[in-house]
Design a protein around this motif. Structure first.
Motif, short mmCIF file in Angstrom:
data_model
loop_
_atom_site.label_atom_id
_atom_site.label_comp_id
_atom_site.label_asym_id
_atom_site.label_seq_id
_atom_site.Cartn_x
_atom_site.Cartn_y
_atom_site.Cartn_z
N LEU A 1 1.56 6.33 -2.82
CA LEU A 1 0.47 6.70 -3.73
C LEU A 1 0.34 5.70 -4.87
O LEU A 1 -0.77 5.26 -5.20
N ALA A 2 1.47 5.34 -5.50
CA ALA A 2 1.42 4.41 -6.63
C ALA A 2 0.97 3.02 -6.19
O ALA A 2 0.11 2.40 -6.83
N ALA A 3 1.56 2.51 -5.11
CA ALA A 3 1.20 1.18 -4.63
C ALA A 3 -0.24 1.16 -4.12
O ALA A 3 -0.99 0.21 -4.38
N GLY A 4 -0.65 2.23 -3.42
CA GLY A 4 -2.01 2.30 -2.91
C GLY A 4 -3.04 2.37 -4.02
O GLY A 4 -4.07 1.70 -3.98
N GLY A 5 -2.76 3.18 -5.04
CA GLY A 5 -3.68 3.27 -6.17
C GLY A 5 -3.82 1.95 -6.90
O GLY A 5 -4.93 1.53 -7.25
N ALA A 6 -2.68 1.27 -7.13
CA ALA A 6 -2.73 -0.03 -7.80
C ALA A 6 -3.48 -1.05 -6.96
O ALA A 6 -4.24 -1.88 -7.48
N ALA A 7 -3.29 -1.00 -5.64
CA ALA A 7 -3.99 -1.93 -4.75
C ALA A 7 -5.50 -1.68 -4.79
O ALA A 7 -6.28 -2.64 -4.80
N LEU A 8 -5.91 -0.42 -4.82
CA LEU A 8 -7.34 -0.10 -4.91
C LEU A 8 -7.92 -0.61 -6.22
O LEU A 8 -9.05 -1.11 -6.26
N TRP A 9 -7.17 -0.49 -7.30
CA TRP A 9 -7.60 -1.05 -8.58
C TRP A 9 -7.79 -2.56 -8.48
O TRP A 9 -8.80 -3.11 -8.93
N GLY A 10 -6.81 -3.24 -7.89
CA GLY A 10 -6.90 -4.69 -7.77
C GLY A 10 -8.08 -5.12 -6.94
O GLY A 10 -8.79 -6.08 -7.28
N ALA A 11 -8.33 -4.42 -5.82
CA ALA A 11 -9.46 -4.77 -4.96
C ALA A 11 -10.79 -4.55 -5.66
O ALA A 11 -11.78 -5.24 -5.36
N ALA B 1 2.26 -3.59 -10.09
CA ALA B 1 2.13 -5.03 -9.84
C ALA B 1 1.28 -5.31 -8.60
O ALA B 1 0.80 -6.43 -8.41
N PHE B 2 1.09 -4.30 -7.75
CA PHE B 2 0.22 -4.48 -6.58
C PHE B 2 -1.23 -4.73 -7.01
O PHE B 2 -2.01 -5.28 -6.24
N GLU B 3 -1.59 -4.30 -8.23
CA GLU B 3 -2.96 -4.52 -8.70
C GLU B 3 -3.29 -6.01 -8.83
O GLU B 3 -4.23 -6.49 -8.18
N PRO B 4 -2.57 -6.78 -9.66
CA PRO B 4 -2.89 -8.21 -9.74
C PRO B 4 -2.59 -8.95 -8.44
O PRO B 4 -3.26 -9.95 -8.13
N LEU B 5 -1.60 -8.47 -7.67
CA LEU B 5 -1.28 -9.13 -6.41
C LEU B 5 -2.46 -9.07 -5.45
O LEU B 5 -2.88 -10.10 -4.90
N LEU B 6 -3.02 -7.88 -5.26
CA LEU B 6 -4.13 -7.76 -4.33
C LEU B 6 -5.39 -8.43 -4.88
O LEU B 6 -6.17 -9.02 -4.12
N ALA B 7 -5.60 -8.34 -6.21
CA ALA B 7 -6.76 -9.01 -6.80
C ALA B 7 -6.69 -10.51 -6.54
O ALA B 7 -7.69 -11.15 -6.22
#
Length: 307
Positions: free
Chosen positions: A10-20, A253-259
């Motif tokens: 949930l945390a990694a997925g949410g951050a990834a959606l933010w980054g995208a 950190a998945f947010e800036p990574l995926l962005a």
């Protein structure tokens, strides 16, 4: 699936959606006539309205309790304008002036600003780990904006200005709602803050002609609003039921990574090795500040930003 694994996803997925959502906004700004103010207005109104409605459906007492206190409304207005609305505008303007990767990474300078604020407010010199975090962040910022060559800039002054304001806005999003979140439901506070910010942006929707977009561009707008805001925030919030705030912060950190991956891989954004190293150094400060409470200068001040 175990509770811990569910929380991590949930945390990694949410951050990834933010980054995208940052990459989706970059596409809209580069390929369509969508303006930052229009996108912010739509995002805050729709996401804020839905979150507020969900909060009311779950427990109307949460909103009624918040409405009872005049001090709460003043705090909510300040958080809406200086926190939520400011952070949305600063982030999207930084994306438009540079790219999603750079804007998202610069936003992660917020722990440094909070370290400085805490030191000034408490009149205490920061501890070693905090000083080290500041040095890492300064070095990372130097590499990111100069490519390691003093006297030259990889960003325009406007992009740097909005990028740094991203960090200021993210810090305000952490500091401003502290008292509100101690007394009231998180979903109610966040939903109302977004909704109030969206209402303040209504003139942008009424006075500016709506952009003519292709079906794919409308899908990108829907992604930013639904997946990159509403679902992302809900997932990160839900993760706190299964894992600690520290783990959620690290997985952010998945947010800036995926962005970065999407900006470079899909939109053709160019990052040099020095800029990548600089970005990693800035993100390292987040990991340092996500250490256990006994090593953490923020304590309860940390709260997830949402853009």
């Amino acid at each position: 699936m175990s509770k811990q694994a569910r929380g991590i996803w949930l945390a990694a997925g949410g951050a990834a959606l933010w980054g995208a959502s940052g990459a989706a906004a970059q596409y809209l700004f580069e390929q369509t006539p969508v303006t930052t103010a229009w996108l912010v207005a739509v995002r805050l109104l729709v996401a804020g309205g839905i979150l507020t409605a969900v909060s009311w459906h779950r427990n109307p007492l949460h909103l009624r309790e918040l409405a009872r206190y005049r001090w709460a409304w003043w705090h909510l207005l300040g958080y809406s304008v200086l926190g939520t609305l400011f952070s949305q505008l600063a982030y999207f303007l930084a994306v438009k002036a540079s790219n999603a990767a750079t804007a998202t990474v610069l936003q992660y300078l917020q722990p440094v600003l909070i370290i400085i604020w805490v030191a000034l407010a408490s009149r205490k010199w920061p501890r070693r780990i905090d000083n080290f975090s500041v040095l890492l962040a300064l070095l990372g910022t130097f590499l990111l904006i100069t490519d390691g060559h003093p006297g030259s800039l990889t960003l325009t002054p406007l992009a740097l200005f909005w990028g740094l304001l991203c960090a200021v806005a993210a810090a305000l999003c952490t500091l401003l709602p502290v008292r509100l979140l101690k007394h009231f439901d998180t979903l109610a506070v966040s939903g109302l803050a977004m909704l109030v910010g969206g209402i303040l942006m209504l003139p942008e929707l009424f006075l500016t002609p709506w952009p003519h977009l292709t079906w794919f561009a409308w899908l990108m707008v829907a992604y930013v609003v639904i997946f990159g805001t509403l679902l992302a925030y809900t997932m990160v919030l839900a993760s706190l039921n299964y894992i600690s705030p520290t783990a959620t912060g690290i997985l952010g950190a998945f947010e800036p990574l995926l962005a970065t991956v999407m900006a470079v891989g899909l939109l053709g954004t160019r990052l040099t090795p020095a800029m990548v190293v600089g970005s990693l150094l800035i993100l390292a400060t987040t990991f340092l500040q996500a250490l256990p409470v006994d090593l953490n200068p923020f304590g309860r001040l940390r709260a997830k930003h949402h853009h």
